[in-house]
Design a protein around this motif. Sequence first.
Motif, PDB file in Angstrom:
ATOM      1  N   GLY A 268      -3.877  15.468  27.374  1.00 45.14           N
ATOM      2  CA  GLY A 268      -4.885  16.536  26.934  1.00 45.14           C
ATOM      3  C   GLY A 268      -5.022  17.933  27.679  1.00 45.14           C
ATOM      4  N   ILE A 269      -5.921  19.039  27.253  1.00 45.26           N
ATOM      5  CA  ILE A 269      -5.900  20.355  28.653  1.00 45.26           C
ATOM      6  C   ILE A 269      -7.215  19.806  29.550  1.00 45.26           C
ATOM      7  CG2 ILE A 269      -6.742  22.392  28.688  1.00 45.26           C
ATOM      8  CD1 ILE A 269      -5.592  22.769  25.359  1.00 45.26           C
ATOM      9  N   VAL A 270      -6.436  19.669  30.954  1.00 46.13           N
ATOM     10  CA  VAL A 270      -7.840  19.115  32.330  1.00 46.13           C
ATOM     11  C   VAL A 270      -7.873  20.577  32.455  1.00 46.13           C
ATOM     12  CG1 VAL A 270      -7.895  18.213  33.636  1.00 46.13           C
ATOM     13  CG2 VAL A 270      -6.746  17.439  31.462  1.00 46.13           C
ATOM     14  N   HIS A 271      -9.060  21.403  32.807  1.00 43.44           N
ATOM     15  CA  HIS A 271      -9.121  22.540  33.710  1.00 43.44           C
ATOM     16  C   HIS A 271      -9.305  22.229  35.157  1.00 43.44           C
ATOM     17  CE1 HIS A 271     -11.020  24.055  30.113  1.00 43.44           C
ATOM     18  NE2 HIS A 271     -11.800  23.007  30.075  1.00 43.44           N
ATOM     19  N   VAL A 272      -8.248  22.289  35.687  1.00 45.50           N
ATOM     20  CA  VAL A 272      -7.874  21.942  37.350  1.00 45.50           C
ATOM     21  C   VAL A 272      -8.419  23.258  38.258  1.00 45.50           C
ATOM     22  CG1 VAL A 272      -5.919  21.300  38.825  1.00 45.50           C
ATOM     23  CG2 VAL A 272      -6.102  20.237  36.723  1.00 45.50           C
ATOM     24  N   ASP A 273      -8.874  22.929  39.516  1.00 43.93           N
ATOM     25  CA  ASP A 273     -10.015  23.917  39.970  1.00 43.93           C
ATOM     26  C   ASP A 273      -7.875  24.604  41.012  1.00 43.93           C
ATOM     27  OD1 ASP A 273     -11.409  24.708  38.081  1.00 43.93           O
ATOM     28  OD2 ASP A 273     -13.263  23.228  39.656  1.00 43.93           O
ATOM     29  N   ASP A 274      -7.842  23.804  41.231  1.00 36.24           N
ATOM     30  CA  ASP A 274      -6.630  23.577  43.113  1.00 36.24           C
ATOM     31  C   ASP A 274      -5.430  22.930  42.552  1.00 36.24           C
ATOM     32  OD1 ASP A 274      -8.151  21.445  42.774  1.00 36.24           O
ATOM     33  OD2 ASP A 274      -7.792  21.285  45.146  1.00 36.24           O
ATOM     34  N   ALA A 275      -4.386  23.636  43.080  1.00 37.04           N
ATOM     35  CA  ALA A 275      -2.645  22.566  42.736  1.00 37.04           C
ATOM     36  C   ALA A 275      -2.839  21.991  43.809  1.00 37.04           C
ATOM     37  CB  ALA A 275      -2.110  24.381  42.645  1.00 37.04           C
ATOM     38  N   ALA A 276      -2.012  21.019  43.701  1.00 35.41           N
ATOM     39  CA  ALA A 276      -1.750  20.334  45.215  1.00 35.41           C
ATOM     40  C   ALA A 276       0.464  19.857  45.175  1.00 35.41           C
ATOM     41  CB  ALA A 276      -1.788  19.141  45.359  1.00 35.41           C
ATOM     42  N   ASP A 277       0.931  19.710  45.785  1.00 34.58           N
ATOM     43  CA  ASP A 277       2.164  19.573  46.022  1.00 34.58           C
ATOM     44  C   ASP A 277       2.205  18.791  45.572  1.00 34.58           C
ATOM     45  OD1 ASP A 277       2.784  22.295  47.639  1.00 34.58           O
ATOM     46  OD2 ASP A 277       2.417  20.518  49.886  1.00 34.58           O
ATOM     47  N   GLY A 278       2.162  17.550  45.534  1.00 35.73           N
ATOM     48  CA  GLY A 278       3.049  16.174  44.275  1.00 35.73           C
ATOM     49  C   GLY A 278       1.410  16.035  43.315  1.00 35.73           C
TER      50      GLY A 278
END
Length: 331
Positions: A268-278
């Motif tokens: 599914g499509i998830v709204h992700v605000d911030d990125a992370a390395d892992g």
Amino acid sequence: MDGYAVAGAPPWRPLADVVTAGGASTVVLEPGDAVRIATGAVLPDGAERVVRDEHLDVTDSLVTPLPGNADGDDTRRIGEDWHAGAHLAPAGTVVSPAVLSTALSAEVPSLAVRGPLRVRTILSGDEIRTSGPLARGETRDAVGPVVASFVRACGAEALEVTHLRDTAADVDALFSGPCDADVLAVVGGTGGGAADRLRDAITRAGGEIVVGRVRCRPGGSQLTAVLPDGRVVLGLPGNPFAAIATLVTILPAVVDAALAAEPSRRRGIVHVDDAADGARIVAVDALPDGTWHVRRGHGTATLVGLVGAAAFAVVPPLARGDVVCEIVPLP
């Protein structure tokens, strides 16, 4: 199909008999005859076909097909659904109610099956208390009473939860004694702390650690190992949220591999605000448009972040914005 068994061309003469299901009939039809027949009944001798009630005009002396139904035939013939040797379900299919019903319909008396995989959850840690008031330094068992629901949601059978003390002898005994489980899910003891003895115990037991760590939050310290007798060991982090998140994302893969089942993954499509390395495993809520929203503000020490949540989402490394993620529904 309820209707009339008929012989020859219409119109037909109705006989006084009724042919019912569950037994042999002594009725014999001659050309021009019709006899009332119930769904599931064996076609009487001489009958050529069955015409359902709603396609007929019936009087005391004549049975006549309605316009457009002169050639109708609602006979269910032997072998029309499948024949001897037909494949009704491919290997790896879950034995669902539909599979069982199909086997019964086909007069298949037994099935060769794998599973279910039996999972025993072991809670490690001298500080874990299952009942009674807490002493200083103790913490309540918040995983054991609920873990069975998550194990069953992964397609496995949940065995009784047991407790393991933080001693080398106790951990060694876990792998050396008799066991009725196919998978040992050990909660805690996977890190490198002073009381974390799981990894060394697996090595002493002759096991192979297949996955030593995972670049994922939570669950980075998880491990997957195989013992010499074929049992699988899943080492889960000790915090409740991390333990459950790891269990429901890893155990399905073990179940699929052991049972030779086709993996079934939802995305599914998830709204992700911030990125992370892992990679990250996050609790999500379903939105009306079919996408998913990440829950925030909850740590891994409790399952409060799952209260009312619909699923976990596995967010890939460096992902941000509207991201296609694996969705793991919660029980």
